[in-house]
Design an enzyme around this catalytic site. Structure first.
Site, PDB file in Angstrom:
ATOM      1  N   CYS A   1      -3.755   1.574   6.745  1.00  0.00           N
ATOM      2  CA  CYS A   1      -4.174   0.985   8.021  1.00  0.00           C
ATOM      3  C   CYS A   1      -4.709   2.052   8.976  1.00  0.00           C
ATOM      4  O   CYS A   1      -5.436   1.745   9.908  1.00  0.00           O
ATOM      5  CB  CYS A   1      -3.036   0.205   8.650  1.00  0.00           C
ATOM      6  SG  CYS A   1      -1.517   1.146   8.751  1.00  0.00           S
TER       7      CYS A   1
ATOM      8  N   ASN B   1       0.810  -1.229   0.000  1.00  0.00           N
ATOM      9  CA  ASN B   1       0.000   0.000   0.000  1.00  0.00           C
ATOM     10  C   ASN B   1       0.842   1.278   0.000  1.00  0.00           C
ATOM     11  O   ASN B   1       0.490   2.257  -0.648  1.00  0.00           O
ATOM     12  CB  ASN B   1      -1.029  -0.007   1.142  1.00  0.00           C
ATOM     13  CG  ASN B   1      -0.410  -0.119   2.508  1.00  0.00           C
ATOM     14  OD1 ASN B   1       0.737  -0.532   2.659  1.00  0.00           O
ATOM     15  ND2 ASN B   1      -1.167   0.240   3.526  1.00  0.00           N
TER      16      ASN B   1
ATOM     17  N   GLU C   1       3.121  -4.194  12.817  1.00  0.00           N
ATOM     18  CA  GLU C   1       2.273  -3.045  12.486  1.00  0.00           C
ATOM     19  C   GLU C   1       1.127  -3.606  11.655  1.00  0.00           C
ATOM     20  O   GLU C   1       1.291  -3.860  10.469  1.00  0.00           O
ATOM     21  CB  GLU C   1       3.107  -1.998  11.727  1.00  0.00           C
ATOM     22  CG  GLU C   1       2.629  -0.587  11.940  1.00  0.00           C
ATOM     23  CD  GLU C   1       1.504  -0.218  11.005  1.00  0.00           C
ATOM     24  OE1 GLU C   1       0.330  -0.515  11.353  1.00  0.00           O
ATOM     25  OE2 GLU C   1       1.786   0.349   9.949  1.00  0.00           O
ATOM     26  N   LEU C   2      -0.021  -3.811  12.289  1.00  0.00           N
ATOM     27  CA  LEU C   2      -1.077  -4.614  11.655  1.00  0.00           C
ATOM     28  C   LEU C   2      -2.294  -3.769  11.279  1.00  0.00           C
ATOM     29  O   LEU C   2      -2.209  -2.551  11.189  1.00  0.00           O
ATOM     30  CB  LEU C   2      -1.434  -5.784  12.577  1.00  0.00           C
ATOM     31  CG  LEU C   2      -0.206  -6.599  13.041  1.00  0.00           C
ATOM     32  CD1 LEU C   2      -0.607  -7.730  13.963  1.00  0.00           C
ATOM     33  CD2 LEU C   2       0.592  -7.120  11.856  1.00  0.00           C
TER      34      LEU C   2
ATOM     35  N   GLU D   1       5.553  -7.999  -3.971  1.00  0.00           N
ATOM     36  CA  GLU D   1       5.677  -8.468  -5.351  1.00  0.00           C
ATOM     37  C   GLU D   1       4.768  -7.682  -6.284  1.00  0.00           C
ATOM     38  O   GLU D   1       5.051  -7.517  -7.460  1.00  0.00           O
ATOM     39  CB  GLU D   1       5.313  -9.970  -5.437  1.00  0.00           C
ATOM     40  CG  GLU D   1       6.286 -10.894  -4.739  1.00  0.00           C
ATOM     41  CD  GLU D   1       6.244 -10.790  -3.211  1.00  0.00           C
ATOM     42  OE1 GLU D   1       5.181 -10.408  -2.672  1.00  0.00           O
ATOM     43  OE2 GLU D   1       7.271 -11.062  -2.565  1.00  0.00           O
TER      44      GLU D   1
HETATM   45  P1  NAD Z   1      -2.555 -10.481   2.981  1.00  0.00           P
HETATM   46  O1  NAD Z   1      -2.909 -10.596   4.403  1.00  0.00           O
HETATM   47  O2  NAD Z   1      -2.426 -11.728   2.172  1.00  0.00           O
HETATM   48  O3  NAD Z   1      -1.143  -9.719   2.827  1.00  0.00           O
HETATM   49  C1  NAD Z   1      -0.820  -8.550   3.495  1.00  0.00           C
HETATM   50  C2  NAD Z   1       0.692  -8.367   3.337  1.00  0.00           C
HETATM   51  O4  NAD Z   1       1.361  -9.408   4.002  1.00  0.00           O
HETATM   52  C3  NAD Z   1       1.171  -8.455   1.892  1.00  0.00           C
HETATM   53  O5  NAD Z   1       2.202  -7.527   1.714  1.00  0.00           O
HETATM   54  C4  NAD Z   1       1.693  -9.875   1.748  1.00  0.00           C
HETATM   55  O6  NAD Z   1       2.747  -9.971   0.817  1.00  0.00           O
HETATM   56  C5  NAD Z   1       2.195 -10.155   3.127  1.00  0.00           C
HETATM   57  N1  NAD Z   1       2.079 -11.561   3.498  1.00  0.00           N
HETATM   58  C6  NAD Z   1       1.000 -12.366   3.357  1.00  0.00           C
HETATM   59  N2  NAD Z   1       1.253 -13.587   3.853  1.00  0.00           N
HETATM   60  C7  NAD Z   1       2.527 -13.556   4.315  1.00  0.00           C
HETATM   61  C8  NAD Z   1       3.367 -14.497   4.962  1.00  0.00           C
HETATM   62  N3  NAD Z   1       2.935 -15.734   5.274  1.00  0.00           N
HETATM   63  N4  NAD Z   1       4.620 -14.126   5.298  1.00  0.00           N
HETATM   64  C9  NAD Z   1       5.071 -12.879   5.025  1.00  0.00           C
HETATM   65  N5  NAD Z   1       4.323 -11.942   4.432  1.00  0.00           N
HETATM   66  C10 NAD Z   1       3.065 -12.268   4.089  1.00  0.00           C
HETATM   67  O7  NAD Z   1      -3.588  -9.547   2.323  1.00  0.00           O
HETATM   68  P2  NAD Z   1      -3.625  -8.657   1.025  1.00  0.00           P
HETATM   69  O8  NAD Z   1      -4.764  -9.117   0.190  1.00  0.00           O
HETATM   70  O9  NAD Z   1      -2.310  -8.461   0.364  1.00  0.00           O
HETATM   71  O10 NAD Z   1      -4.003  -7.321   1.732  1.00  0.00           O
HETATM   72  C11 NAD Z   1      -5.262  -7.193   2.309  1.00  0.00           C
HETATM   73  C12 NAD Z   1      -5.233  -7.037   3.774  1.00  0.00           C
HETATM   74  O11 NAD Z   1      -3.927  -6.839   4.292  1.00  0.00           O
HETATM   75  C13 NAD Z   1      -5.991  -5.795   4.121  1.00  0.00           C
HETATM   76  O12 NAD Z   1      -7.296  -6.128   4.433  1.00  0.00           O
HETATM   77  C14 NAD Z   1      -5.271  -5.216   5.287  1.00  0.00           C
HETATM   78  O13 NAD Z   1      -5.878  -5.672   6.471  1.00  0.00           O
HETATM   79  C15 NAD Z   1      -3.909  -5.806   5.256  1.00  0.00           C
HETATM   80  N6  NAD Z   1      -2.834  -4.857   4.919  1.00  0.00           N
HETATM   81  C16 NAD Z   1      -2.430  -4.009   5.900  1.00  0.00           C
HETATM   82  C17 NAD Z   1      -1.438  -3.109   5.634  1.00  0.00           C
HETATM   83  C18 NAD Z   1      -0.976  -2.160   6.685  1.00  0.00           C
HETATM   84  O14 NAD Z   1      -0.458  -1.109   6.359  1.00  0.00           O
HETATM   85  N7  NAD Z   1      -1.093  -2.514   7.970  1.00  0.00           N
HETATM   86  C19 NAD Z   1      -0.871  -3.039   4.368  1.00  0.00           C
HETATM   87  C20 NAD Z   1      -1.315  -3.923   3.376  1.00  0.00           C
HETATM   88  C21 NAD Z   1      -2.307  -4.842   3.675  1.00  0.00           C
END
Ligand code: NAD
Length: 475
Positions: free
Chosen positions: A281, A149, A247-248, A175
């Site tokens: 977030c 993001n 940072e979730l 990616e």
């Molecule tokens: P996701 O939960 O699959 O991934 C979120 C992030 O985590 C991505 O960058 C992904 O590459 C990474 N990730 C996922 N599984 C991982 C693993 N096992 N090990 C290491 N990294 C991993 O979800 P998404 O579809 O990419 O994003 C949607 C959700 O993610 C959103 O609803 C939001 O809650 C959250 N998100 C939060 C932030 C933030 O700034 N806190 C940023 C991006 C996404």
């Protein structure tokens, strides 16, 4: 655009030559590829990070600071070209991409100065010939996982603090948006960071985290992303006794009291809600508006949302770009349908725009029942849920109802209300009549399911430092 891994000071393809496609979310066209790391690449990055740490921890804090400052200057010089890459792969409007890169440069500058303030202390001894020294030392090689993001800023916060403290790192960047992070790492490398201190990998996120987190070379984990993934990674870090910063997700309440300046509330909340198409977030999500001003706020907010220009972020007239990936479209459609089914009123938006590009209309839902999914899970998109409340107690109860506790917003002209709210709200950040939440000098982080640790302010350095006591008698 073909993005490579950066390991031990060299840009290189993955060991097996495999690549992943990168898509422009505004056009759905494949605009490039990114190298996919194999286990052999991760092993190389781990060795490099160990070697890099040995050199970097012995580099003076002054020298580390100088290099970080040079990296910040290079980012500012390259801001125009990097912004074009970021917008092309992530979707945000060019003007937002430039702000993000500027903030990343400011972040590096901030940590450049913090490097020289990583003070220890002396503690008065119980005997005259004893000296008690408390030293702050870098924790060691860091594994950092950053999301799509804010492709550069999420790295800058971790890298700035880690490098200032004297740590080396392996960054697993997104990616979906790999080109701008690679340009960020290039600026850091061009600034003179020695080989091995910073390494950049891409690949299958779960494979990489499962390999790096337990590895004995890694001493610290930092993750930004969803709460669900964060809990998995925190558990893995815990099983291997690794320090972690998480940072979730968030589900920020935005409480508008009847005595608030509505113009200010509308300006701040519109900007915070629709920045990066709501994929932040800290975005306000649950709008709680006191009954007397509810209708007026709702009407004005919905009209302003409707008037925003949605389009390709590369178009300077665009206010809101596409969502970053098709997963978000599917998720948002489900949230809207579920809310309406449960009795919410769809005031505006609620649907995809066009059939090319991941565009979603700015959406306002009113009277959203507490059991709707959107009221409980992070929507992470341009959706505002606007509900009315009567009393302060009702608002604070709703604000604290969820397990999330990241950002929160409130608008009131009463000092007493502001004070009571600041004390009672369960959140890592509270913005009252204000929106300045993300400056490098301010702590950023959550409580409860939103994670732990801070990524801004002096607190951010603590995450990368360990405390060592040296107590010494005169010889
Ligand atoms: P996701 O939960 O699959 O991934 C979120 C992030 O985590 C991505 O960058 C992904 O590459 C990474 N990730 C996922 N599984 C991982 C693993 N096992 N090990 C290491 N990294 C991993 O979800 P998404 O579809 O990419 O994003 C949607 C959700 O993610 C959103 O609803 C939001 O809650 C959250 N998100 C939060 C932030 C933030 O700034 N806190 C940023 C991006 C996404």
């Amino acid at each position: 655009m073909d993005v490579l891994l950066y390991i031990d000071g060299r840009w290189q393809a993955g060991a097996a030559g495999r690549r992943l496609e990168v898509i422009n979310p505004a056009t759905e066209e494949v605009i490039g590829t990114v190298a996919r790391a194999e286990t052999a690449d991760l092993d190389a990055a781990l060795s490099a990070a160990q070697k890099g740490f040995a050199a970097w921890r012995d580099t003076s804090a002054f020298e580390r600071g100088k290099i970080l400052r040079r990296a910040a200057a290079l980012l500012r010089e390259r801001i125009e070209s990097i912004a074009v890459i970021m917008t092309g792969e992530q979707g945000k409007p060019l003007k937002e991409a430039k702000v993000e890169i500027g903030v990343a440069a400011d972040t590096l500058d901030w940590f450049a100065d913090e490097a020289r303030r990583a003070y220890g202390r002396t503690v008065p001894a119980r005997a005259p010939d004893i000296t008690n020294l408390v030293l702050k030392e870098p924790v060691g090689p860091v594994a950092a996982f950053t999301p799509w993001n804010f492709p550069i800023n999420q790295i800058a916060r971790k890298l700035g603090a880690a490098l200032a403290a004297g740590c080396s790192m392996i960054v697993k960047a997104p990616e979906e948006a790999p080109g701008s992070p690679a340009q960020f790492i290039r600026a850091v490398a061009d600034a003179g960071v020695p080989p091995g201190v910073v390494n950049l990998v891409f690949g299958v996120p779960a494979e990489i985290s499962q390999y790096l987190i337990p590895h004995p070379a890694i001493r610290k984990i930092s993750f930004t992303g969803s709460t669900a993934v964060g809990k998995e990674l925190a558990a893995l870090a815990g099983a291997h006794m690794k320090r972690a910063t998480m940072e979730l997700g968030g589900h920020a309440p935005a409480i508008v009291f009847a005595d608030a300046d509505l113009d200010v509330a509308l300006r701040v909340l519109l900007a915070r809600k629709f920045r990066n198409a709501g994929q932040a977030c800290t975005a306000p999500t649950r709008f709680l508006v006191q009954r007397d001003v509810y209708q007026s706020f709702l009407t004005r907010f919905a009209a302003a949302a409707q008037a925003m220009k949605i389009g390709d972020g590369a178009d300077p007239a665009t206010d809101i770009g596409p969502l970053a990936n098709p997963r978000r479209i599917a998720a948002l459609e489900t949230f809207v349908a579920d809310a309406v089914e449960n009795g919410a009123k769809l005031v505006t938006g609620g649907h995809r725009l066009g059939n090319k590009g991941y565009f979603f209309a700015p959406t306002v839902l009113a009277h959203v029942p507490t059991n709707a999914r959107a009221m409980n899970e992070e929507p992470f998109g341009p959706i505002a849920l606007v509900n009315a409340f009567e009393t302060f107690e009702e608002a604070i109860t709703e604000a604290n109802r969820l397990a999330y506790g990241l950002a929160s917003y409130a608008f009131t002209s009463s000092a007493a209300t502001a004070d009571a709210l600041a004390r009672q709200i369960e959140a890592g950040m509270v913005a009252i009549n204000d929106s300045h939440l993300s400056s490098p000098e301010l702590p950023i982080g959550g409580v409860k399911d939103s994670g732990y640790g801070s990524e801004g302010g002096p607190e951010a350095m603590d995450a990368y430092l360990v405390t060592k006591l040296v107590t010494q008698a005169a010889g």
